[in-house]
Each structure stands twice: as structure tokens, then as C-alpha cells.
Design a protein around this motif. Structure first.
Motif, PDB file in Angstrom:
ATOM      1  N   SER A   1      36.915  42.266  26.403  1.00 43.68           N
ATOM      2  CA  SER A   1      36.947  41.221  27.421  1.00 43.68           C
ATOM      3  C   SER A   1      36.725  39.838  26.802  1.00 43.68           C
ATOM      4  O   SER A   1      35.744  39.608  26.090  1.00 43.68           O
ATOM      5  CB  SER A   1      35.867  41.477  28.475  1.00 43.68           C
ATOM      6  OG  SER A   1      35.744  40.368  29.344  1.00 43.68           O
TER       7      SER A   1
ATOM      8  N   ARG B   1      40.504  52.232  28.717  1.00 39.68           N
ATOM      9  CA  ARG B   1      39.428  51.874  27.798  1.00 39.68           C
ATOM     10  C   ARG B   1      39.939  51.991  26.377  1.00 39.68           C
ATOM     11  O   ARG B   1      40.363  53.057  25.941  1.00 39.68           O
ATOM     12  CB  ARG B   1      38.219  52.782  27.996  1.00 39.68           C
ATOM     13  CG  ARG B   1      37.019  52.291  27.196  1.00 39.68           C
ATOM     14  CD  ARG B   1      35.754  53.012  27.545  1.00 39.68           C
ATOM     15  NE  ARG B   1      34.620  52.391  26.896  1.00 39.68           N
ATOM     16  CZ  ARG B   1      33.406  52.915  26.877  1.00 39.68           C
ATOM     17  NH1 ARG B   1      33.173  54.054  27.477  1.00 39.68           N
ATOM     18  NH2 ARG B   1      32.424  52.304  26.261  1.00 39.68           N
TER      19      ARG B   1
ATOM     20  N   THR C   1      33.870  46.432  24.189  1.00 35.28           N
ATOM     21  CA  THR C   1      34.664  45.624  25.103  1.00 35.28           C
ATOM     22  C   THR C   1      35.602  44.687  24.347  1.00 35.28           C
ATOM     23  O   THR C   1      35.255  44.185  23.273  1.00 35.28           O
ATOM     24  CB  THR C   1      33.760  44.796  26.034  1.00 35.28           C
ATOM     25  OG1 THR C   1      34.574  44.034  26.929  1.00 35.28           O
ATOM     26  CG2 THR C   1      32.865  43.836  25.260  1.00 35.28           C
TER      27      THR C   1
ATOM     28  N   MET D   1      46.098  41.324  29.584  1.00 36.83           N
ATOM     29  CA  MET D   1      44.892  42.030  30.029  1.00 36.83           C
ATOM     30  C   MET D   1      43.664  41.580  29.248  1.00 36.83           C
ATOM     31  O   MET D   1      42.770  42.381  28.970  1.00 36.83           O
ATOM     32  CB  MET D   1      45.086  43.542  29.905  1.00 36.83           C
ATOM     33  CG  MET D   1      45.636  44.010  28.577  1.00 36.83           C
ATOM     34  SD  MET D   1      45.861  45.808  28.505  1.00 36.83           S
ATOM     35  CE  MET D   1      47.224  45.925  27.350  1.00 36.83           C
TER      36      MET D   1
ATOM     37  N   GLU E   1      43.698  42.207  34.104  1.00 39.53           N
ATOM     38  CA  GLU E   1      43.473  40.798  34.449  1.00 39.53           C
ATOM     39  C   GLU E   1      43.710  39.955  33.198  1.00 39.53           C
ATOM     40  O   GLU E   1      43.103  40.208  32.155  1.00 39.53           O
ATOM     41  CB  GLU E   1      42.047  40.577  34.956  1.00 39.53           C
ATOM     42  CG  GLU E   1      41.752  41.251  36.292  1.00 39.53           C
ATOM     43  CD  GLU E   1      40.330  40.993  36.757  1.00 39.53           C
ATOM     44  OE1 GLU E   1      39.697  40.038  36.244  1.00 39.53           O
ATOM     45  OE2 GLU E   1      39.845  41.758  37.613  1.00 39.53           O
TER      46      GLU E   1
ATOM     47  N   SER F   1      41.228  39.622  30.151  1.00 38.36           N
ATOM     48  CA  SER F   1      39.991  39.585  30.925  1.00 38.36           C
ATOM     49  C   SER F   1      39.523  40.989  31.287  1.00 38.36           C
ATOM     50  O   SER F   1      38.342  41.292  31.255  1.00 38.36           O
ATOM     51  CB  SER F   1      40.189  38.750  32.191  1.00 38.36           C
ATOM     52  OG  SER F   1      38.993  38.656  32.924  1.00 38.36           O
ATOM     53  N   SER F   2      40.481  41.868  31.632  1.00 38.85           N
ATOM     54  CA  SER F   2      40.131  43.249  31.960  1.00 38.85           C
ATOM     55  C   SER F   2      41.310  44.159  31.642  1.00 38.85           C
ATOM     56  O   SER F   2      42.464  43.842  31.945  1.00 38.85           O
ATOM     57  CB  SER F   2      39.773  43.391  33.439  1.00 38.85           C
ATOM     58  OG  SER F   2      39.596  44.754  33.794  1.00 38.85           O
ATOM     59  N   THR F   3      41.010  45.305  31.044  1.00 36.95           N
ATOM     60  CA  THR F   3      42.034  46.313  30.773  1.00 36.95           C
ATOM     61  C   THR F   3      42.040  47.407  31.837  1.00 36.95           C
ATOM     62  O   THR F   3      42.650  48.458  31.652  1.00 36.95           O
ATOM     63  CB  THR F   3      41.817  46.961  29.392  1.00 36.95           C
ATOM     64  OG1 THR F   3      40.500  47.535  29.353  1.00 36.95           O
ATOM     65  CG2 THR F   3      41.972  45.944  28.278  1.00 36.95           C
ATOM     66  N   GLY F   4      41.372  47.150  32.967  1.00 33.43           N
ATOM     67  CA  GLY F   4      41.341  48.132  34.043  1.00 33.43           C
ATOM     68  C   GLY F   4      40.717  49.433  33.595  1.00 33.43           C
ATOM     69  O   GLY F   4      39.687  49.450  32.930  1.00 33.43           O
ATOM     70  N   ARG F   5      41.376  50.535  33.922  1.00 36.36           N
ATOM     71  CA  ARG F   5      40.820  51.854  33.540  1.00 36.36           C
ATOM     72  C   ARG F   5      41.265  52.293  32.153  1.00 36.36           C
ATOM     73  O   ARG F   5      40.894  53.373  31.702  1.00 36.36           O
ATOM     74  CB  ARG F   5      41.191  52.912  34.578  1.00 36.36           C
ATOM     75  CG  ARG F   5      42.664  53.215  34.713  1.00 36.36           C
ATOM     76  CD  ARG F   5      42.874  54.206  35.864  1.00 36.36           C
ATOM     77  NE  ARG F   5      44.273  54.532  36.089  1.00 36.36           N
ATOM     78  CZ  ARG F   5      44.926  55.528  35.496  1.00 36.36           C
ATOM     79  NH1 ARG F   5      44.302  56.267  34.585  1.00 36.36           N
ATOM     80  NH2 ARG F   5      46.172  55.773  35.778  1.00 36.36           N
TER      81      ARG F   5
ATOM     82  N   GLY G   1      44.284  46.901  37.706  1.00 39.58           N
ATOM     83  CA  GLY G   1      43.031  46.351  37.189  1.00 39.58           C
ATOM     84  C   GLY G   1      43.226  45.451  35.987  1.00 39.58           C
ATOM     85  O   GLY G   1      42.260  44.835  35.515  1.00 39.58           O
TER      86      GLY G   1
END
Length: 245
Positions: free
Chosen positions: A59, A52, A57, A44, A13, A46-50, A11
Motif C-alpha cells: 500500500s 495478497r 503490504t 492498485m 484502488e 492504494s489497495s490490491t483488494g483480496r 477492491g
């Protein structure tokens, strides 16, 4: 991360160059971003996946959208760069996180961070907190605690409070390196030191005293319960040596 917790990077991105350029523009361009933060965005952003990282955020798309209001008053862009947006809560919004660009680390790779709501920073209200000395220390602590120490059974992780003496973190580091522990790929600083022992399948985190925790802390976890018990006994036997009491 995958070695410690398989699937933990799924995850992820990365941010695009265009996104990073847009985020950096008010602060003087890409070179104004601390290098460690640029690498985070490239991995990461755009997204750090799971994984947190906090209540809010990191993002980059949310950060860029947040910059889109031209009417809103903002902190001095030469001094502060917002890298997280606090999560909305029914009673109040959690604070944001900022780089203090005027307080880089000596090697120039990172910068000090503070936690405060943006509107309070603009108005000079409230007091900023320093959750960790730098972004690197924040990442080291979050990754180890949420990927390694949070693995079931969570109670297997042992915590030790080793007193307030300023020389204790160095003593603890030397003690464990003599036992065969060494740095992880996350690196270390004088404030946050992750170490691992591959043969014992163990990892530990040394936290130097800070404003929020005035005692040297050590968290330790081994995958094997027998190794965990053995390491716990070793620390208990050497507590006085480590604390200097």
C-alpha cells in the motif's frame, strides 16, 4: 484477471498522482520509478483488494507513512526504493522488498528486486535474496499462482520438474506454442513465462532455473478435468524430449 477469476479485481484502488510524487521524491522524482511499478501504482497502488501479494503490504499510503520518520537511517535512495513493508510477526518481522534502481532491465521498463529487512540493508548485514528477477516476474507469478492455480480444486494443478539444463525453458516454450498455447496479457520474460490455450481452457507457467529453484518448473491447469488429464499425458509422453535426458 477477471476472465480467469471473476471478482478478483474488486477492491483495487489506484494511488493518486500526489501519493506517487511523494513516494518518488527521495529517489529523484516520478521518472525514477520503474514504468511497470508506476502502472501497478496507477492500478492498485492504494489497495490490491483480496489479491495478497506477500506477507506484508504494498500500500502506497503505508510506504509514505514509513518515510515520515526523519530520524531513521535509510538505504541510499539513488540505489534502492522500498516497495513492500514486511509483515510484523510475533518472533520477527518479515523482510522488505526493494527495487535496485541501478539495475534496470535493458528496455528500462523494470528493475531488479531484492528481499531484505531495511535495517540489515542499511548496516550491510545479512544477505539479500532475489525472490524473482524483476517486479514484472514477481507479479506474473503471483497473479497466476494465486488466481488461477489456487482455484478449487487446487489439487488439479500439476507441477513438473524438468531438470537443470539451461536450454530447457526455451524447449518447453517451443513445445507448448506448437500445441497452440500463446502469451497471456501478462507478457513474459526469459525467466517467467505464462501461456494459455483458450480452446483447452488451460494455462501454464514456465519458471526458468534460479538460485532458489535450480530446475525448470512447469505448472499446468485446465478448467476441464478431461483436458487436464489429456495434457498431463502429453507432458509425461514427451518428458525426455523436454529435458534432453
Amino acid at each position: 484477471m477477471e476472465r480467469w477469476n471473476p471478482g478478483s479485481t474488486q477492491g483495487f484502488e489506484p494511488a493518486t498522482v500526489e501519493q506517487m510524487t511523494a513516494l518518488a521524491r527521495p529517489h529523484g522524482g516520478l521518472n525514477a520509478l520503474p514504468r511497470v511499478y508506476r502502472e501497478f501504482l496507477e492500478t492498485m497502488g492504494s489497495s490490491t483488494g483480496r489479491l495478497r501479494l506477500k506477507a506484508g503490504t504494498t500500500s502506497i499510503s503505508a510506504l509514505i507513512e514509513d518515510l515520515g520518520d526523519p530520524q531513521r537511517e535509510r538505504p541510499d535512495a539513488r540505489r534502492y526504493l522500498k516497495f513492500t513493508i514486511g509483515e510484523e510477526h510475533p518472533e520477527e518481522r518479515y523482510p522488505d522488498d526493494f527495487f535496485e534502481l541501478t539495475r534496470p532491465t535493458p528496455d528500462g521498463l523494470d528493475a531488479a528486486i531484492i528481499r531484505i529487512r531495511e535495517e540489515d540493508l542499511v548496516r550491510g548485514q545479512g544477505s539479500a535474496k532475489q525472490p524473482f528477477p524483476t517486479f514484472s516476474d514477481w507479479l506474473r507469478t503471483t497473479i497466476v499462482t494465486r488466481l488461477v492455480f489456487a482455484t478449487d480444486p487446487e489439487k488439479q494443478t500439476q507441477y513438473y520438474s524438468l531438470g537443470k539444463k539451461p536450454e530447457t525453458p526455451a524447449k518447453v516454450y517451443n513445445f507448448f506454442t506448437r500445441m497452440g498455447f500463446s502469451f497471456t496479457q501478462l507478457g513474459a520474460s526469459s525467466d517467467v513465462i505464462p501461456l494459455e490455450h483458450p480452446e483447452r481452457s488451460a494455462i501454464l507457467l514456465i519458471d526458468a532455473p534460479s538460485a532458489s529453484t535450480p530446475s525448470t518448473g512447469v505448472r499446468l491447469r485446465a478448467r476441464d478435468k478431461v483436458q487436464q488429464l489429456l495434457l498431463n499425458e502429453i507432458i509425461e509422453d514427451h518428458k525426455r524430449e523436454l529435458t534432453g535426458d
